[in-house]
Design a protein around this motif. Structure first.
Motif, PDB file in Angstrom:
ATOM      1  N   CYS A 706       6.191   9.828   3.839  1.00 49.20           N
ATOM      2  CA  CYS A 706       4.745   9.904   3.622  1.00 49.20           C
ATOM      3  C   CYS A 706       4.071  10.729   4.719  1.00 49.20           C
ATOM      4  N   ARG A 707       4.569  10.632   5.950  1.00 47.86           N
ATOM      5  CA  ARG A 707       4.017  11.488   7.016  1.00 47.86           C
ATOM      6  C   ARG A 707       4.268  12.957   6.691  1.00 47.86           C
ATOM      7  N   ALA A 708       5.456  13.242   6.236  1.00 49.84           N
ATOM      8  CA  ALA A 708       5.790  14.631   5.913  1.00 49.84           C
ATOM      9  C   ALA A 708       4.942  15.147   4.758  1.00 49.84           C
ATOM     10  N   ALA A 709       4.553  14.267   3.854  1.00 49.24           N
ATOM     11  CA  ALA A 709       3.746  14.670   2.709  1.00 49.24           C
ATOM     12  C   ALA A 709       2.249  14.562   2.990  1.00 49.24           C
ATOM     13  N   ALA A 710       1.874  14.264   4.227  1.00 52.46           N
ATOM     14  CA  ALA A 710       0.468  14.196   4.642  1.00 52.46           C
ATOM     15  C   ALA A 710      -0.320  13.146   3.860  1.00 52.46           C
ATOM     16  N   ILE A 711       0.328  12.015   3.533  1.00 59.22           N
ATOM     17  CA  ILE A 711      -0.357  10.955   2.802  1.00 59.22           C
ATOM     18  C   ILE A 711      -0.354   9.649   3.596  1.00 59.22           C
ATOM     19  N   HIS A 712       0.388   9.607   4.706  1.00 60.62           N
ATOM     20  CA  HIS A 712       0.514   8.369   5.476  1.00 60.62           C
ATOM     21  C   HIS A 712      -0.842   7.887   5.990  1.00 60.62           C
ATOM     22  N   ASP A 713      -1.615   8.780   6.608  1.00 62.47           N
ATOM     23  CA  ASP A 713      -2.902   8.366   7.156  1.00 62.47           C
ATOM     24  C   ASP A 713      -3.834   7.843   6.065  1.00 62.47           C
ATOM     25  N   LYS A 714      -3.785   8.472   4.903  1.00 60.63           N
ATOM     26  CA  LYS A 714      -4.628   8.023   3.797  1.00 60.63           C
ATOM     27  C   LYS A 714      -4.231   6.628   3.343  1.00 60.63           C
ATOM     28  N   ILE A 715      -2.912   6.389   3.250  1.00 63.22           N
ATOM     29  CA  ILE A 715      -2.437   5.069   2.829  1.00 63.22           C
ATOM     30  C   ILE A 715      -2.861   4.015   3.842  1.00 63.22           C
ATOM     31  N   GLU A 716      -2.785   4.357   5.125  1.00 62.28           N
ATOM     32  CA  GLU A 716      -3.157   3.404   6.174  1.00 62.28           C
ATOM     33  C   GLU A 716      -4.640   3.048   6.112  1.00 62.28           C
ATOM     34  N   SER A 717      -5.449   3.920   5.504  1.00 63.99           N
ATOM     35  CA  SER A 717      -6.884   3.630   5.400  1.00 63.99           C
ATOM     36  C   SER A 717      -7.200   2.665   4.261  1.00 63.99           C
ATOM     37  N   PHE A 718      -6.237   2.428   3.368  1.00 66.52           N
ATOM     38  CA  PHE A 718      -6.467   1.484   2.268  1.00 66.52           C
ATOM     39  C   PHE A 718      -6.455   0.066   2.818  1.00 66.52           C
ATOM     40  N   PRO A 719      -7.222  -0.858   2.210  1.00 65.22           N
ATOM     41  CA  PRO A 719      -7.244  -2.251   2.711  1.00 65.22           C
ATOM     42  C   PRO A 719      -5.857  -2.892   2.747  1.00 65.22           C
ATOM     43  N   ASP A 720      -5.054  -2.664   1.716  1.00 64.76           N
ATOM     44  CA  ASP A 720      -3.719  -3.274   1.651  1.00 64.76           C
ATOM     45  C   ASP A 720      -2.618  -2.320   2.070  1.00 64.76           C
ATOM     46  N   LYS A 721      -2.999  -1.151   2.553  1.00 69.81           N
ATOM     47  CA  LYS A 721      -2.054  -0.156   3.051  1.00 69.81           C
ATOM     48  C   LYS A 721      -0.951   0.122   2.023  1.00 69.81           C
ATOM     49  N   TYR A 722       0.315   0.035   2.460  1.00 70.44           N
ATOM     50  CA  TYR A 722       1.422   0.377   1.563  1.00 70.44           C
ATOM     51  C   TYR A 722       1.621  -0.644   0.441  1.00 70.44           C
ATOM     52  N   LYS A 723       0.984  -1.800   0.537  1.00 65.78           N
ATOM     53  CA  LYS A 723       1.093  -2.806  -0.516  1.00 65.78           C
ATOM     54  C   LYS A 723       0.003  -2.663  -1.571  1.00 65.78           C
ATOM     55  N   SER A 724      -0.809  -1.635  -1.461  1.00 64.85           N
ATOM     56  CA  SER A 724      -1.888  -1.416  -2.428  1.00 64.85           C
ATOM     57  C   SER A 724      -1.288  -1.077  -3.799  1.00 64.85           C
ATOM     58  N   THR A 725      -1.814  -1.720  -4.838  1.00 61.87           N
ATOM     59  CA  THR A 725      -1.408  -1.369  -6.199  1.00 61.87           C
ATOM     60  C   THR A 725      -2.204  -0.152  -6.654  1.00 61.87           C
ATOM     61  N   VAL A 726      -1.607   0.658  -7.499  1.00 60.92           N
ATOM     62  CA  VAL A 726      -2.198   1.957  -7.829  1.00 60.92           C
ATOM     63  C   VAL A 726      -2.794   2.008  -9.229  1.00 60.92           C
ATOM     64  N   GLY A 727      -2.702   0.901 -10.002  1.00 66.99           N
ATOM     65  CA  GLY A 727      -3.218   0.922 -11.367  1.00 66.99           C
ATOM     66  C   GLY A 727      -2.242   1.575 -12.324  1.00 66.99           C
ATOM     67  N   GLU A 728      -2.549   1.470 -13.617  1.00 62.77           N
ATOM     68  CA  GLU A 728      -1.663   2.037 -14.628  1.00 62.77           C
ATOM     69  C   GLU A 728      -1.600   3.552 -14.495  1.00 62.77           C
TER      70      GLU A 728
END
Length: 873
Positions: A706-728
């Motif tokens: 995720c760091r390599a794909a430049a999405i890690h920081d965005k995921i960390e900003s979510f309330p549930d971080k990597y455990k966030s559900t993404v919807g259908e």
């Protein structure tokens, strides 16, 4: 001695004659249904039907007259009574020929050979009976002579029926073999109206919704469909009918159903086999208990009657009754059967569901591009209803008919053959009335269902479109529409339930009359001293066991029909074969360098319109190959045939010299890392979605990807971080976030060949710069294919292929293609002009200060709009 032998033969024939007629007719009708026999074009001539009905009515009159003679003789001479075999002959013959008469009267286009054969059998029997009758009774009175006269008349009528029937059949065959020139070319009716073509209506649905042979009538029954999708059910019925006609017989039709046998029968599961054995034993025991419980009550009654008042209690008989009653209760064998059925049902449910799902997952892209997901899911769900098919045949249909047969035999042992005839008459009348009344109510049921759906439709549409109703001030109009739909529903419901309740009442009347007749006969026999009181008590208790299977016949036929319809839906799915499969014993692909070669590749989704034409190029190990060109040119198709979603029509595709059609398909696809243009996620947590690329990946490896794909920081900003559900399908994420998650999955997969299909189409410029660095790490040492419309993202490619109309019209590096000044330059110029135009439109209509502020903010914040959408929502 000879006269005694003739008498015995005559008595035997009295039983055999009507039974032979019935057995032949049933067998002939069964064969005609199984092999889809069709009525001839002249089978429905009214003159033939009415003549046959008239002659059969004459046969019935002779039978009734002969029975009347027996009654008159018994009235005149109380000491005389007809033999039991003669009475059975009259009653059974009346039932047999009445059934034949009703059959011809109801069917406008009968299959005549069934009836002609039955008449022939009856004729032979009557000739023998007519010959034996005077030999068995040398001394004859006028009543005996009258009976002989009726025998002779009946024989003559059957002779006329047989000869006339055979003559008509031969005439029809000759007429079909040598049609007159005056006959029309097309099969039109006498009034010039088109009739049904040969084969039409061979298979339809009867009143119970069952698939039935329609050769005996030209009126096609409607299907009583309770389905929410009647049109789809009609389509299935049509498919079923077509496949049945093509197979030529029911036997061939059912051959395809053998695909379900491994799903239903637990070949290797000993535990489930044991459960099936327990269910079978319990079912067999219940058949005995159905007889033993009322029989034991009869035994107790006889013992109490014989020893009443002496204080002796029949403890032994009472104990057996208690034991039998306990075993037959819901806490006895029924409980054991219910518990044993659970593993059997679960095995079938899992087997069908997993087999169907595995088959769907193995089907090729061409199937999935055309599929209807809802219909596909429904096919699997309905197919899982087949879990009860095995139990239905073995433990419901089998016991039902066994109970009927046992009932016929047991009431005969309790009393005599007259009781069996009563039971047979009640059974046939009950089933016949049930079938007819259900057929009559089919159209009413369909109108009822349609009115029900229309009421819901009017109501839902008005509520859902309230704003439109309000805009045009049509509230009163919608109320009137809904009120009318309710009136239509009430009228349809009234008509349906009238037919439904009248039919049910008619069946109840038949069952009541049968019960009264049987009980009256039983009382009469007991009063005569020809049967003990206990037999009457046994009969009254056992009658419920006789009524139950009769009432289940219509339900069982309807359930079987529904199972066949559901299985037809699943069968179509299971018979669909994938167009792309691994070759038998195909080896796994071995990729060491990663050289990909397209050698004169041709491909077409539709043979009438080629998609790829003579495509040839070589991607050297570690090279990045970019595919560019206008939409629809064939860029994505090149990726799809490389991934082997489709097999090519000509040429070959080789990876390190191995033709991809000759290697294991799974190993081939395991070698790729795909970043699609429109990525989709499961409705689970982010970390689980990313781990889907490599199931054994650790959390640390996922975070690094995720760091390599430049999405890690965005995921960390979510309330549930990597455990966030993404919807259908990942609807909770923006387009840019979806693509970066998809890139993270590709990085985590560590593929040998990378496929990027518009992987940065929805990512802003700042994020794209970060991802380009990640791509360099991902593609280092790996052969990479990139599809891109933004040509600025592929300038670094080792080889750029310009695709147009399925052909490679240019290839080379960015610098080489620019110098060449061909199609690539034209595409580059158009894109530069488009980018400038979009910037101009963004700045148009704003003040200079605001423009500077906006551009500056966009530059510093990294939220530049790309293609009409942003990375953030």
């Amino acid at each position: 001695m000879a006269a005694h032998g003739v008498t015995i033969a005559l008595r035997v024939l009295h039983y055999v004659a009507p039974i032979s007629v019935v057995i032949y007719f049933v067998l002939a009708k069964t064969v005609a249904a199984c092999f889809l026999h069709q009525p001839s074009k002249r089978a429905g001539l009214g003159s033939r039907r009415y003549a046959a009905i008239g002659l059969l009515a004459g046969v019935l009159v002779t039978i009734v007259a002969q029975g009347t003679v027996y009654v008159l003789e018994a009235t005149r001479d109380p000491q005389w009574s007809s033999s039991q075999d003669a009475a059975v002959y009259i009653l059974a013959n009346l039932l047999a020929y009445a059934s034949l008469t009703v059959g011809i009267a109801e069917n406008r286009k009968p299959i005549w050979h069934q009836y002609i054969g039955s008449w022939t059998v009856g004729l032979v029997m009557e000739v023998v009976l007519t010959a034996l009758q005077p030999l068995a009774e040398p001394t004859r009175n006028r009543y005996a002579i009258l009976c002989e006269v009726f025998h002779v008349l009946r024989t003559l009528l059957l002779l006329i029926l047989t000869v006339a029937g055979c003559a008509c059949a031969l005439y029809d065959r000759q007429k079909l073999a040598h049609p007159k020139e005056t006959e029309p070319l097309l099969p039109n009716g006498t009034n010039g109206h088109a009739t049904k073509p040969a084969g039409y209506g061979a298979v339809t649905a009867n009143g119970n919704g069952t698939v039935a042979h329609e050769a005996d009538g030209d009126e096609e029954h409607d299907v009583d469909s309770d389905s929410e999708e009647p049109d789809r059910d009609k389509e299935l019925k049509a498919t079923q009918k077509k496949r049945l006609e093509e197979s030529g017989s029911w036997l061939n039709y059912f051959k395809d159903f053998k695909i379900f046998i491994p799903m239903l029968w637990p070949y290797r599961n000993r535990f489930v086999q044991s459960c099936l054995g327990v269910v079978a034993l319990v079912t067999l025991a219940q058949r005995f208990l159905n007889v033993l419980v009322p029989r034991q009550i009869g035994i107790i009654t006889d013992q109490l009657t014989a020893g009443g008042g002496n204080g002796v209690v029949p403890w032994r008989a009472l104990g057996f009754w208690m034991l039998f009653n306990t075993l037959s209760s819901s806490a006895g064998l029924s409980l054991i059967k219910s518990l044993a059925e659970i593993p059997v049902q679960q095995f079938s449910y899992k087997s069908i569901g997993s087999s169907a799902f595995r088959h769907i997952m193995a089907l090729s892209m061409d199937f999935h591009n055309e599929k209807n997901s809802g219909e596909l899911i429904r096919a699997v769900e309905q197919g899982q209803h087949l879990q009860g098919l095995l139990e239905f045949f073995l433990f419901e249909v089998g016991p039902m008919f066994t109970d009927l047969i046992i009932g016929f035999v047991y009431v005969y042992t309790l009393f005599d053959v007259y009781m069996t005839l009563i039971l047979m008459g009640v059974g046939l009348a009950y089933i016949y009335i049930g079938a007819k009344t259900t057929t009559w109510s089919v159209k009413a049921r369909r109108r009822f269902n349609n009115a029900w759906r229309n009421e819901a439709k009017v109501q839902n549409e008005a509520i859902a479109n309230w704003a439109t109703v309000s805009h045009f001030n049509r509230g009163s109009y919608e109320v009137q529409r809904y009120s009318k739909s309710i009136d239509d529903f009430n009228a349809a419901e009234w008509k349906y339930y009238i037919a439904y309740y009248i039919g049910g009442s008619a069946q109840s009347v038949v069952m009541l009359l049968g019960r009264l007749a049987a009980f009256s006969m039983a009382v009469y026999r007991v009063a005569q001293g020809r049967a003990p009181v206990g037999n009457f008590v046994t009969l009254t208790l056992y009658w419920r066991s006789i009524e139950s299977p009769l009432m289940q016949v219509s339900w069982s036929v309807r359930r079987l029909s529904q199972m066949l319809t559901d299985s037809e839906r699943l069968l179509q799915l299971m018979l669909t074969k994938p167009t792309v499969v691994s070759a038998p014993d195909a080896p796994e692909i071995m990729i060491k360098e990663g050289e990909v070669e397209f050698d004169h590749v041709d491909f077409a989704y539709d043979p009438r319109r080629p998609t790829l034409k003579d495509v040839s190029f070589t991607a050297k190990p570690g090279q990045t190959v970019a595919l560019v060109g206008e939409t629809g040119g064939g860029k994505s198709t090149i990726i799809k045939v490389l991934y082997r979603y489709y097999d090519i029509a000509g040429g070959s595709i080789r990876i390190d010299g191995q033709d991809i059609r000759n290697v294991n398909l799974d190993s081939l696809r395991d070698s790729f890392g795909m970043v699609p243009q429109d990525p989709a996620l499961f409705n689970i947590s982010l970390i689980e979605n990313i781990r889907y690329a490599r199931l054994d990946a650790t959390d640390e490896e996922i975070v690094e990807a995720c760091r390599a794909a430049a999405i890690h920081d965005k995921i960390e900003s979510f309330p549930d971080k990597y455990k966030s559900t993404v919807g259908e399908r990942g609807v909770k994420l923006s387009g840019g976030e979806l693509q970066r998650v998809s890139i993270a999955r590709a990085i985590l997969r560590q593929p040998k060949i990378v496929l990027l299909d518009e992987a940065t189409s929805m990512i802003d410029a700042e994020t794209e710069a970060l991802i380009q660095k990640a791509f360099k790490r991902l593609t280092a040492g790996r052969t990479t294919f990139i599809i891109a419309h933004r040509l600025s993202t592929i300038q670094h490619a080792d080889q750029i292929l310009v695709i147009n109309d399925g052909q490679i019209i240019e290839h080379g590096t960015h610098e080489e293609l620019i110098k060449r000044g061909g199609k690539y330059v034209a595409l580059w110029s158009k894109q530069l002009s488009k980018d400038v135009e979009e910037v101009g439109q963004a700045l148009e209509g704003v003040g200079p200060e605001q423009a500077v502020l906006d551009v500056g903010a966009g530059s510093s914040e990294g939220t530049a709009v790309e293609g009409g959408g942003s990375d953030e929502r």
